[in-house]
Scaffold this motif. Structure first.
Motif, PDB file in Angstrom:
ATOM      1  N   ALA A  46       0.799  -1.230   0.000  1.00 44.26           N
ATOM      2  CA  ALA A  46       0.000   0.000   0.000  1.00 44.26           C
ATOM      3  C   ALA A  46       0.830   1.278   0.000  1.00 44.26           C
ATOM      4  CB  ALA A  46      -0.952   0.002   1.195  1.00 44.26           C
ATOM      5  N   ALA A  47       1.923   1.323   0.741  1.00 45.95           N
ATOM      6  CA  ALA A  47       2.708   2.555   0.850  1.00 45.95           C
ATOM      7  C   ALA A  47       3.950   2.543  -0.030  1.00 45.95           C
ATOM      8  CB  ALA A  47       3.115   2.787   2.303  1.00 45.95           C
ATOM      9  N   MET A  48       4.050   1.555  -0.935  1.00 47.57           N
ATOM     10  CA  MET A  48       5.221   1.436  -1.798  1.00 47.57           C
ATOM     11  C   MET A  48       5.048   2.219  -3.092  1.00 47.57           C
ATOM     12  SD  MET A  48       6.073  -2.642  -1.619  1.00 47.57           S
ATOM     13  CE  MET A  48       6.218  -3.535  -0.069  1.00 47.57           C
ATOM     14  N   SER A  49       6.167   2.633  -3.670  1.00 52.56           N
ATOM     15  CA  SER A  49       6.152   3.167  -5.024  1.00 52.56           C
ATOM     16  C   SER A  49       5.983   2.004  -5.993  1.00 52.56           C
ATOM     17  CB  SER A  49       7.463   3.902  -5.324  1.00 52.56           C
ATOM     18  OG  SER A  49       8.535   2.974  -5.400  1.00 52.56           O
ATOM     19  N   LEU A  50       5.685   2.310  -7.257  1.00 50.50           N
ATOM     20  CA  LEU A  50       5.557   1.244  -8.247  1.00 50.50           C
ATOM     21  C   LEU A  50       6.860   0.468  -8.398  1.00 50.50           C
ATOM     22  CD1 LEU A  50       3.390   2.577 -11.221  1.00 50.50           C
ATOM     23  CD2 LEU A  50       2.941   0.594  -9.781  1.00 50.50           C
ATOM     24  N   ASP A  51       7.982   1.167  -8.317  1.00 52.51           N
ATOM     25  CA  ASP A  51       9.276   0.488  -8.388  1.00 52.51           C
ATOM     26  C   ASP A  51       9.429  -0.508  -7.240  1.00 52.51           C
ATOM     27  OD1 ASP A  51       9.520   2.569 -10.250  1.00 52.51           O
ATOM     28  OD2 ASP A  51      11.677   2.697  -9.948  1.00 52.51           O
ATOM     29  N   GLN A  52       9.028  -0.078  -6.045  1.00 52.03           N
ATOM     30  CA  GLN A  52       9.128  -0.953  -4.880  1.00 52.03           C
ATOM     31  C   GLN A  52       8.173  -2.136  -4.993  1.00 52.03           C
ATOM     32  OE1 GLN A  52       8.422   2.196  -1.965  1.00 52.03           O
ATOM     33  NE2 GLN A  52      10.462   1.865  -1.110  1.00 52.03           N
ATOM     34  N   VAL A  53       6.961  -1.874  -5.504  1.00 52.24           N
ATOM     35  CA  VAL A  53       5.991  -2.954  -5.696  1.00 52.24           C
ATOM     36  C   VAL A  53       6.538  -3.985  -6.675  1.00 52.24           C
ATOM     37  CG1 VAL A  53       3.725  -3.543  -6.641  1.00 52.24           C
ATOM     38  CG2 VAL A  53       3.961  -1.587  -5.113  1.00 52.24           C
ATOM     39  N   ALA A  54       7.079  -3.499  -7.789  1.00 48.00           N
ATOM     40  CA  ALA A  54       7.627  -4.402  -8.802  1.00 48.00           C
ATOM     41  C   ALA A  54       8.771  -5.234  -8.235  1.00 48.00           C
ATOM     42  CB  ALA A  54       8.100  -3.603 -10.012  1.00 48.00           C
ATOM     43  N   VAL A 126     -10.812  18.739 -11.093  1.00 46.45           N
ATOM     44  CA  VAL A 126     -10.172  19.333  -9.915  1.00 46.45           C
ATOM     45  C   VAL A 126      -8.666  19.542 -10.097  1.00 46.45           C
ATOM     46  CG1 VAL A 126     -11.892  18.496  -8.262  1.00 46.45           C
ATOM     47  CG2 VAL A 126      -9.899  17.066  -8.809  1.00 46.45           C
ATOM     48  N   LEU A 127      -8.154  19.267 -11.269  1.00 49.68           N
ATOM     49  CA  LEU A 127      -6.714  19.395 -11.502  1.00 49.68           C
ATOM     50  C   LEU A 127      -6.221  20.814 -11.228  1.00 49.68           C
ATOM     51  CD1 LEU A 127      -4.025  18.189 -12.510  1.00 49.68           C
ATOM     52  CD2 LEU A 127      -4.746  18.755 -14.842  1.00 49.68           C
ATOM     53  N   GLN A 128      -7.060  21.797 -11.508  1.00 50.98           N
ATOM     54  CA  GLN A 128      -6.657  23.196 -11.389  1.00 50.98           C
ATOM     55  C   GLN A 128      -6.355  23.627  -9.956  1.00 50.98           C
ATOM     56  OE1 GLN A 128      -9.668  22.082 -12.138  1.00 50.98           O
ATOM     57  NE2 GLN A 128     -11.277  23.248 -11.083  1.00 50.98           N
ATOM     58  N   TYR A 129      -6.759  22.840  -8.985  1.00 51.47           N
ATOM     59  CA  TYR A 129      -6.538  23.216  -7.590  1.00 51.47           C
ATOM     60  C   TYR A 129      -5.110  22.928  -7.110  1.00 51.47           C
ATOM     61  CZ  TYR A 129     -11.610  23.731  -7.144  1.00 51.47           C
ATOM     62  OH  TYR A 129     -12.915  24.137  -7.289  1.00 51.47           O
ATOM     63  N   PHE A 130      -4.360  22.143  -7.865  1.00 52.72           N
ATOM     64  CA  PHE A 130      -3.065  21.661  -7.375  1.00 52.72           C
ATOM     65  C   PHE A 130      -1.897  22.281  -8.137  1.00 52.72           C
ATOM     66  CE2 PHE A 130      -6.264  18.331  -6.778  1.00 52.72           C
ATOM     67  CZ  PHE A 130      -6.248  18.258  -5.395  1.00 52.72           C
ATOM     68  N   SER A 131      -0.921  22.741  -7.375  1.00 53.71           N
ATOM     69  CA  SER A 131       0.263  23.342  -7.984  1.00 53.71           C
ATOM     70  C   SER A 131       1.234  22.288  -8.489  1.00 53.71           C
ATOM     71  CB  SER A 131       0.975  24.243  -6.966  1.00 53.71           C
ATOM     72  OG  SER A 131       1.365  23.499  -5.813  1.00 53.71           O
ATOM     73  N   ASP A 132       1.239  21.111  -7.853  1.00 52.39           N
ATOM     74  CA  ASP A 132       2.165  20.047  -8.244  1.00 52.39           C
ATOM     75  C   ASP A 132       1.551  18.678  -7.971  1.00 52.39           C
ATOM     76  OD1 ASP A 132       5.002  21.185  -8.943  1.00 52.39           O
ATOM     77  OD2 ASP A 132       4.353  22.324  -7.180  1.00 52.39           O
ATOM     78  N   ILE A 133       1.992  17.686  -8.745  1.00 55.82           N
ATOM     79  CA  ILE A 133       1.683  16.284  -8.484  1.00 55.82           C
ATOM     80  C   ILE A 133       3.013  15.560  -8.350  1.00 55.82           C
ATOM     81  CG2 ILE A 133       0.643  14.163  -9.354  1.00 55.82           C
ATOM     82  CD1 ILE A 133      -1.277  15.911 -10.984  1.00 55.82           C
ATOM     83  N   LEU A 134       3.268  15.014  -7.172  1.00 58.86           N
ATOM     84  CA  LEU A 134       4.517  14.312  -6.918  1.00 58.86           C
ATOM     85  C   LEU A 134       4.223  12.824  -6.760  1.00 58.86           C
ATOM     86  CD1 LEU A 134       4.498  17.211  -5.249  1.00 58.86           C
ATOM     87  CD2 LEU A 134       6.807  16.489  -4.699  1.00 58.86           C
ATOM     88  N   THR A 135       4.983  11.991  -7.457  1.00 65.20           N
ATOM     89  CA  THR A 135       4.796  10.549  -7.348  1.00 65.20           C
ATOM     90  C   THR A 135       6.061   9.886  -6.825  1.00 65.20           C
ATOM     91  OG1 THR A 135       5.554   9.989  -9.586  1.00 65.20           O
ATOM     92  CG2 THR A 135       3.242  10.638  -9.339  1.00 65.20           C
ATOM     93  N   CYS A 136       5.860   8.882  -6.005  1.00 69.12           N
ATOM     94  CA  CYS A 136       6.996   8.130  -5.465  1.00 69.12           C
ATOM     95  C   CYS A 136       7.797   7.478  -6.582  1.00 69.12           C
ATOM     96  CB  CYS A 136       6.497   7.058  -4.497  1.00 69.12           C
ATOM     97  SG  CYS A 136       5.852   7.712  -2.951  1.00 69.12           S
ATOM     98  N   SER A 137       7.103   7.018  -7.616  1.00 64.17           N
ATOM     99  CA  SER A 137       7.782   6.333  -8.713  1.00 64.17           C
ATOM    100  C   SER A 137       8.784   7.255  -9.403  1.00 64.17           C
ATOM    101  CB  SER A 137       6.755   5.828  -9.727  1.00 64.17           C
ATOM    102  OG  SER A 137       5.918   4.871  -9.144  1.00 64.17           O
ATOM    103  N   GLU A 138       8.422   8.519  -9.540  1.00 66.87           N
ATOM    104  CA  GLU A 138       9.315   9.458 -10.212  1.00 66.87           C
ATOM    105  C   GLU A 138      10.405   9.995  -9.287  1.00 66.87           C
ATOM    106  OE1 GLU A 138       6.047  10.976 -13.515  1.00 66.87           O
ATOM    107  OE2 GLU A 138       6.417  12.192 -11.743  1.00 66.87           O
ATOM    108  N   LEU A 139      10.110  10.061  -7.987  1.00 69.27           N
ATOM    109  CA  LEU A 139      11.107  10.553  -7.035  1.00 69.27           C
ATOM    110  C   LEU A 139      12.016   9.445  -6.516  1.00 69.27           C
ATOM    111  CD1 LEU A 139       8.949  13.092  -4.993  1.00 69.27           C
ATOM    112  CD2 LEU A 139      10.632  13.595  -6.760  1.00 69.27           C
ATOM    113  N   GLY A 140      11.529   8.191  -6.591  1.00 65.09           N
ATOM    114  CA  GLY A 140      12.397   7.067  -6.260  1.00 65.09           C
ATOM    115  C   GLY A 140      12.288   6.511  -4.858  1.00 65.09           C
TER     116      GLY A 140
END
Length: 217
Positions: A46-54, A126-140
């Motif tokens: 549940a709390a893993m990035s896609l890389d960690q899940v894989a 609702v996309l317009q409400y957010f300044s950024d989208i951060l993903t664990c997969s991209e940050l590592g």
């Protein structure tokens, strides 16, 4: 909540009623590889990035192929299902009120890549409400590491004392609290076995976003 200047939102199970997708996609992917999933496989991931899940799937089930091949397989199954995902009740109203109050908001998510997350938010207007989208997969790294929350905080340009983290996952909440963030625990049916722990750890706890509107306008 006049002192709130920034909010970090989780995506799946918090803003989106989407945890069923991850449970089904994970199970379907493993079955497609000839594997019978363990009963608690989705809780473990549940709390893993896609890389960690894989990596977890590869190690746990001795899957052939590299990590990117496994990630692509899971993502392909998720993409089609995400087209129909909806927001949880009360989310649009809360986002609108935060925006009107000048609160900076971003999304920090473990499971989806940026494209899938952005599309889901855009489809729900609702996309317009957010300044950024951060993903664990991209940050590592996953949400067992506070780096995602710290990176989101830096993006928002706010301090911890005036920033809230909305989360439904116990591991993510434990990580955020250990890093001294203020946490709003959000109920999700797929985490119902952890609700007592989530309630005790969280600074605030809501069954739905309608609760937040009723409590804080």
């Amino acid at each position: 909540m006049k002192n709130v200047k920034g909010v970090i939102f989780d995506l799946n199970g918090t803003l989106l009623d989407s945890m069923y997708i991850w449970h089904k996609a994970s199970d379907r992917y493993l079955v497609s590889r000839g594997v019978t999933p363990d009963f608690n496989i989705n809780g473990a991931a549940a709390a893993m990035s896609l890389d960690q899940v894989a990596d977890y799937y590869q190690q746990q089930y001795k899957l052939m192929g590299n990590i990117n091949h496994i990630i692509d397989g899971i993502t392909d199954m998720i993409d089609d299902m995400y087209a129909k995902v909806v927001l949880k009740a009360g989310v649009p109203s809360v986002l609108k009120k935060f925006k009107q109050a000048g609160v900076n908001m971003c999304v920090a998510t473990t499971a989806t890549n940026n494209y899938v997350a952005e599309r889901a938010l855009k489809n729900n207007n609702v996309l317009q409400y957010f300044s950024d989208i951060l993903t664990c997969s991209e940050l590592g790294f996953g949400k067992d590491n506070a780096m995602l929350f710290n990176h989101a905080l830096k993006k928002l340009g706010t301090c911890k004392e005036s920033t809230l983290v909305f989360e439904d996952d116990l591991t993510a909440i434990q990580t955020a609290k250990a890093a001294s963030f203020k946490v709003v625990g959000v109920y999700d049916n797929y985490a119902q076995n952890h609700q007592s722990e989530i309630q005790s750890l969280s600074d605030y706890y809501i069954k739905s976003f309608d609760d937040w509107s009723e409590m804080y306008g």
